[in-house]
Scaffold this active site. Structure first.
Site, PDB file in Angstrom:
ATOM      1  CG  ASP A  17      -1.751   1.268   1.344  1.00 27.10           C
ATOM      2  OD1 ASP A  17      -2.273   1.700   0.295  1.00 27.10           O
ATOM      3  OD2 ASP A  17      -1.878   1.841   2.441  1.00 27.10           O
ATOM      4  CB  SER A  18       0.189   4.772  -0.664  1.00 25.32           C
ATOM      5  OG  SER A  18      -1.011   4.792   0.093  1.00 25.32           O
ATOM      6  CG  HIS A  29      -6.765   6.168   4.999  1.00 26.67           C
ATOM      7  ND1 HIS A  29      -5.965   5.474   4.131  1.00 26.67           N
ATOM      8  CD2 HIS A  29      -5.931   6.890   5.789  1.00 26.67           C
ATOM      9  CE1 HIS A  29      -4.698   5.780   4.370  1.00 26.67           C
ATOM     10  NE2 HIS A  29      -4.659   6.638   5.381  1.00 26.67           N
ATOM     11  CB  CYS A  64     -10.104   5.371   0.066  1.00 29.79           C
ATOM     12  SG  CYS A  64      -8.623   6.031   0.843  1.00 29.79           S
ATOM     13  CB  CYS A 116      -2.927   1.078  -2.485  1.00 25.88           C
ATOM     14  SG  CYS A 116      -2.989   2.845  -2.819  1.00 25.88           S
ATOM     15  CG  ASN A 117      -9.364   1.447  -2.760  1.00 23.49           C
ATOM     16  OD1 ASN A 117     -10.356   0.907  -3.218  1.00 23.49           O
ATOM     17  ND2 ASN A 117      -8.979   1.243  -1.514  1.00 23.49           N
ATOM     18  CB  THR A 118      -4.561   5.491  -5.341  1.00 22.18           C
ATOM     19  OG1 THR A 118      -5.418   6.120  -4.392  1.00 22.18           O
ATOM     20  CG2 THR A 118      -4.114   6.488  -6.370  1.00 22.18           C
ATOM     21  CD  GLU A 159      -2.528   9.160   6.910  1.00 21.65           C
ATOM     22  OE1 GLU A 159      -1.860  10.205   6.828  1.00 21.65           O
ATOM     23  OE2 GLU A 159      -2.339   8.154   6.214  1.00 21.65           O
TER      24      GLU A 159
HETATM   25  N1  DGL Z   1      -4.049   3.938   0.149  1.00 20.05           N
HETATM   26  C1  DGL Z   1      -4.706   5.003  -0.585  1.00 20.05           C
HETATM   27  C2  DGL Z   1      -5.951   4.452  -1.274  1.00 20.05           C
HETATM   28  O1  DGL Z   1      -6.524   3.446  -0.896  1.00 20.05           O
HETATM   29  C3  DGL Z   1      -5.080   6.166   0.320  1.00 20.05           C
HETATM   30  C4  DGL Z   1      -3.905   6.949   0.822  1.00 20.05           C
HETATM   31  C5  DGL Z   1      -3.120   7.616  -0.303  1.00 20.05           C
HETATM   32  O2  DGL Z   1      -3.627   8.572  -0.918  1.00 20.05           O
HETATM   33  O3  DGL Z   1      -2.015   7.160  -0.567  1.00 20.05           O
HETATM   34  O4  DGL Z   1      -6.391   5.030  -2.253  1.00 20.05           O
END
Ligand code: DGL
Length: 277
Positions: A12-13, A188, A186, A75-77, A154
Site C-alpha cells: 500500500d502507499s 482509510h 479507499c 491500495c485503491n489508488t 490519520e
Molecule cells: N491507500 C490510498 C488508497 O486506498 C489512500 C492513501 C493515499 O492517498 O495514498 O487510495
C-alpha cells in the site's frame, strides 16, 4: 511448479492497507505475509497515474525478492491505475481491491444505483465504474472524491464533529442521487464507516473493499492450489507460527498510534527499507 509455500505479499502507499491485511489474517491465519507500506512517498491519491504506476512496479519488484506466491495491491489508488501494467509485467497472481469491491456492490444493490467514494486519482480513473459495468453493464454509478478523509483518519478524528461536517459536505450530493449502495473505495474509509453510515442513512449499504478483497484472495488461492498444507507443528514438534514481516520506507512521526488504529493491534517489529538501491 506451484509455489504454495511462499508468503503473500501486500503493498500500500502507507499503512492504510493494514485494513486489508487485517481481513486477510482473519480469513487466512496460517498464511505467511509480507506487508510493504511506501510511507516515504505517501499519499498516492493526489499523484499522477504515471507516478503511481512507477511506484507500484518498484513495490512489486521488492516483494518478489522474497518469492511471494500472490500479490495484493492493497491500495485503491494503485489498484485503479496500475493493475493492468503489473499483470502484464509479472507472472504471479495479483489481486487488487477494486474488482472485489465492484462485484460486492453489484450483488448488494437492489435499484442498480451505486455510489463510489475514493481519492482524487481513484475517482478520476473511473476504475470502479468500469469494473462495476463489466460485471453488470446496466448499473448507474456516481463517483465522489473525498480527499480530506485520509488526513482526518490519520489524525484519529474518527468520531468527531468536524469529520461529520466534512462527510456531510462530500456525501450531500450523493444523497440526492437515489443510490442504495456506496463503495468505500479507499483503504482509510472503513475506519469512517460509522460517520459515513450516519450521513447516508441506514437505507444505503456500505461496501468495504478490504473485506471483499480477503474473500477474493481466499478464492484465488484455493482455485490455484496455492494454499499451504495446514501444518500446525513442525517436524521437531514445535508449533508453526506464521511469518509476518512489515516493511516501510519511512517511519513518520506518530507512527505507532496510527499503526494500531489501522491494524487493531500494537506496532510489531518493522523493517525500514530503501526501495531504490
Ligand atoms: N491507500 C490510498 C488508497 O486506498 C489512500 C492513501 C493515499 O492517498 O495514498 O487510495
Amino acid at each position: 511448479m506451484t509455489n504454495n509455500k511462499g508468503p503473500i505479499g501486500i503493498f500500500d502507499s502507507g499503512i492504510g492497507g493494514l485494513t486489508v491485511l487485517k481481513e486477510v489474517l482473519k480469513m487466512l491465519p496460517s498464511e505467511d505475509t509480507l506487508y510493504l507500506g511506501d510511507t516515504a512517498r505517501l499519499p498516492y491519491g493526489t499523484k499522477s497515474e504515471e507516478t503511481v504506476i512507477k511506484y507500484s512496479i518498484e513495490n512489486t519488484r521488492f516483494l518478489l525478492k522474497y518469492n511471494i506466491k500472490l500479490l495484493i495491491v492493497a491500495c485503491n489508488t494503485a489498484s485503479a491505475v496500475s493493475l493492468p501494467v503489473l499483470r502484464k509485467q509479472f507472472s504471479i497472481p495479483i489481486v487488487g481491491v477494486i474488482e472485489a469491491g465492484a462485484r460486492a456492490a453489484v450483488r448488494a444493490t437492489k435499484n442498480g444505483k451505486v455510489g463510489i467514494i475514493g481519492t482524487d486519482t481513484t475517482i478520476s480513473s473511473s476504475a470502479y465504474t468500469k469494473a462495476i459495468k463489466s460485471v453488470s453493464p446496466d448499473m448507474d454509478t456516481v463517483g465522489q472524491p473525498c480527499p480530506l478523509f485520509v488526513p482526518l483518519v490519520e489524525e484519529g478524528w474518527i468520531d468527531d464533529d468536524i469529520t461529520l461536517s466534512v462527510a456531510e459536505r462530500y456525501l450531500g450530493p450523493l444523497k440526492n442521487k437515489d443510490i442504495d449502495t456506496l463503495v468505500l473505495g479507499c483503504t482509510h474509509y472503513p475506519l469512517l464507516k460509522g460517520v459515513i453510515q450516519k450521513v447516508m442513512g441506514s437505507g444505503v449499504t456500505l461496501i468495504d473493499s478490504a473485506e471483499e478483497t480477503a474473500v477474493e484472495v481466499t478464492e484465488v488461492l484455493m482455485r490455484m492450489n496455492l494454499n499451504p498444507p495446514y501444518t500446525p507443528f513442525s517436524k521437531g514438534g514445535e508449533v508453526n507460527v506464521p511469518v509476518r514481516r512489515f516493511f516501510v520506507t519511512d517511519v513518520p512521526r506518530r507512527f505507532e498510534e496510527q499503526w494500531s488504529r489501522f491494524l487493531g493491534e500494537k506496532l510489531s517489529k518493522i523493517e525500514k527499507i530503501d526501495l531504490i538501491l
